[in-house]
Design an enzyme around this catalytic site. Sequence first.
Site, PDB file in Angstrom:
ATOM      1  N   THR A 186      -7.332   4.472  -4.922  1.00 43.60           N
ATOM      2  CA  THR A 186      -6.494   5.163  -5.906  1.00 43.60           C
ATOM      3  C   THR A 186      -6.234   4.278  -7.121  1.00 43.60           C
ATOM      4  OG1 THR A 186      -4.298   6.091  -6.270  1.00 43.60           O
ATOM      5  CG2 THR A 186      -4.434   4.377  -4.623  1.00 43.60           C
TER       6      THR A 186
ATOM      7  N   SER B  28       4.384   3.444  -3.953  1.00 47.46           N
ATOM      8  CA  SER B  28       4.870   4.213  -2.798  1.00 47.46           C
ATOM      9  C   SER B  28       4.246   3.595  -1.554  1.00 47.46           C
ATOM     10  CB  SER B  28       4.426   5.679  -2.894  1.00 47.46           C
ATOM     11  OG  SER B  28       3.028   5.793  -2.652  1.00 47.46           O
TER      12      SER B  28
ATOM     13  N   TYR C 236       2.424   5.137   0.543  1.00 44.33           N
ATOM     14  CA  TYR C 236       1.020   5.590   0.536  1.00 44.33           C
ATOM     15  C   TYR C 236       0.156   4.636  -0.313  1.00 44.33           C
ATOM     16  CZ  TYR C 236      -2.961   7.669  -1.772  1.00 44.33           C
ATOM     17  OH  TYR C 236      -4.197   7.839  -2.340  1.00 44.33           O
ATOM     18  N   HIS C 237       0.600   4.382  -1.546  1.00 47.02           N
ATOM     19  CA  HIS C 237      -0.198   3.504  -2.420  1.00 47.02           C
ATOM     20  C   HIS C 237      -0.309   2.091  -1.823  1.00 47.02           C
ATOM     21  CE1 HIS C 237       0.706   6.678  -5.518  1.00 47.02           C
ATOM     22  NE2 HIS C 237      -0.533   6.407  -5.851  1.00 47.02           N
TER      23      HIS C 237
ATOM     24  N   LYS D 188      -3.222   1.694   0.389  1.00 47.57           N
ATOM     25  CA  LYS D 188      -4.511   1.561  -0.315  1.00 47.57           C
ATOM     26  C   LYS D 188      -4.727   0.116  -0.793  1.00 47.57           C
ATOM     27  CE  LYS D 188      -5.866   5.902  -0.204  1.00 47.57           C
ATOM     28  NZ  LYS D 188      -7.131   6.433   0.291  1.00 47.57           N
TER      29      LYS D 188
END
Length: 400
Positions: free
Chosen positions: A145, A187, A189-190, A193
């Site tokens: 991302t 976040s 989520y990030h 990554k």
Amino acid sequence: MHILVLGGDGFCGWPTALHLSARDHEVTIVDNLSRRAIDLELEVESLTPIRPIGERLRAWKEVSGREIGFSRLDLAEDHDLLVSLLAGLRPDAIVHFAEQRAAPYSMRSPRAKRYTVNNNVRATHNLLSAMVTTGVDAALVHLGTMGVYGYGWSGSAPIPEGYLTVKVPTPDGDIDREILHPANPGSVYHLTKTLDQLMFSFYARNDGLRITDLHQGIVWGTQTPQTVLDERLINRFDYDGDYGTVLNRFLMQAAIGHPLTVHGSGGQTRAFIHIRDTVRCIEIALNNPPEGAKPQVFNQITETHRVADLAELIGKLTGAEVAHLPNPRQEADANELNVRNDRFLALGLEPTTLSSGLLEEITDIAERYQHRADLTKIIARSVWRAGMPTSGDLMTELPR
Ligand code: NAD
Ligand code: USQ
């Protein structure tokens, strides 16, 4: 090539599997259908009526004469099954989409934070370890991302494709070193990554795995030339406050007469790519693997826009009202974003950029399926920190 598409039942994975199959590759989808389970948990459904995976695959065979294989497997939990699958199929390439991908979902509760980390980090590590165990020398393409770079860290300086050259002071003078761009996740989520990136660096260096990490921007649109061939092949369209992404949400909101939900001032600048370009980029990446020793990184984006500008554009096109709501996220109210994407352009990508024709195509789909929309699911209710304002109460007072 025989290509495994991990997460091939999802929003990006399904059209990619169809695209690669249409290009005469042998495709096998691996998915645990967790995204469908999260829909049940959130009590929301894709705006478009997506069919069960078996029906999707039968429809594709009927329409195209081609078969796509399917294995229901949890990458995070079923390591031994994954090893058997890789050892049996010995794919030439693997595309890895199989992660929990919504930032708001990853911030909605302690359970969702833990799930996102456990699922994403273990899925990626199990895959890398299984590739080494089986000696499968497949080119691996992972969907990362743009959010790993963060927003505003380098001001207006162009964001490079993955790596930055820095000067390291030593007693004998400065030496140049290439490092991964500093990670600035916004976040949980990030954050996962950014952890993926470190695992890729290690396995490329230690085991020579050939890895391409695609730092993708926000995907918009829904249909591709294959998904329009039959309604049973239709792609997902997420519009809810956790999984819906900004541009598709605004287009859906405009179609049903809901005010456009701009978070804060809308000065946030983000990178975008149309789903048709996503599938093309993945094919380009599969055809251009690195040598090994170091993962290659491509910024998979075609344009950048400010959220407020998108709302204004869609407002002008459709007459929709624009609402500025308290931002449920902890993020800069405004940022610059200058991203390099030379590598895909050099490899022949012809970007599909925002045009009123494409915007109307999505509004048409949203209008066609608006009877499936649950208006109570539109507002983003996941907050980044307890006590942050939400726009839920405010929105009930806004005109519809
Ligand atoms: P999605 O949630 O629609 O699809 C992900 C798929 O992976 C789902 O079908 C899910 O069931 C499956 N999956 C998740 N965990 C799994 C596991 N442990 N084992 C097996 N299958 C599993 O998401 P998407 O929008 O298609 O995104 C795909 C990838 O692209 C993600 O990794 C995401 O981070 C990345 N990405 C997406 C966007 C976007 O705007 N959608 C933008 C940039 C990057
Ligand atoms: N936003 C609004 N109104 C909305 C929804 C979002 O103003 O109704 C704002 C958000 O506050 C944020 C921006 O729009 O500033 C983008 O939000 P988003 O939900 O469209 O995108 P994001 O959370 O960043 O995540 C999406 C995908 C994720 C992917 C990421 C790419 O869900 O999988 O990694 O885009 S990127 O943003 O480049 O990191």
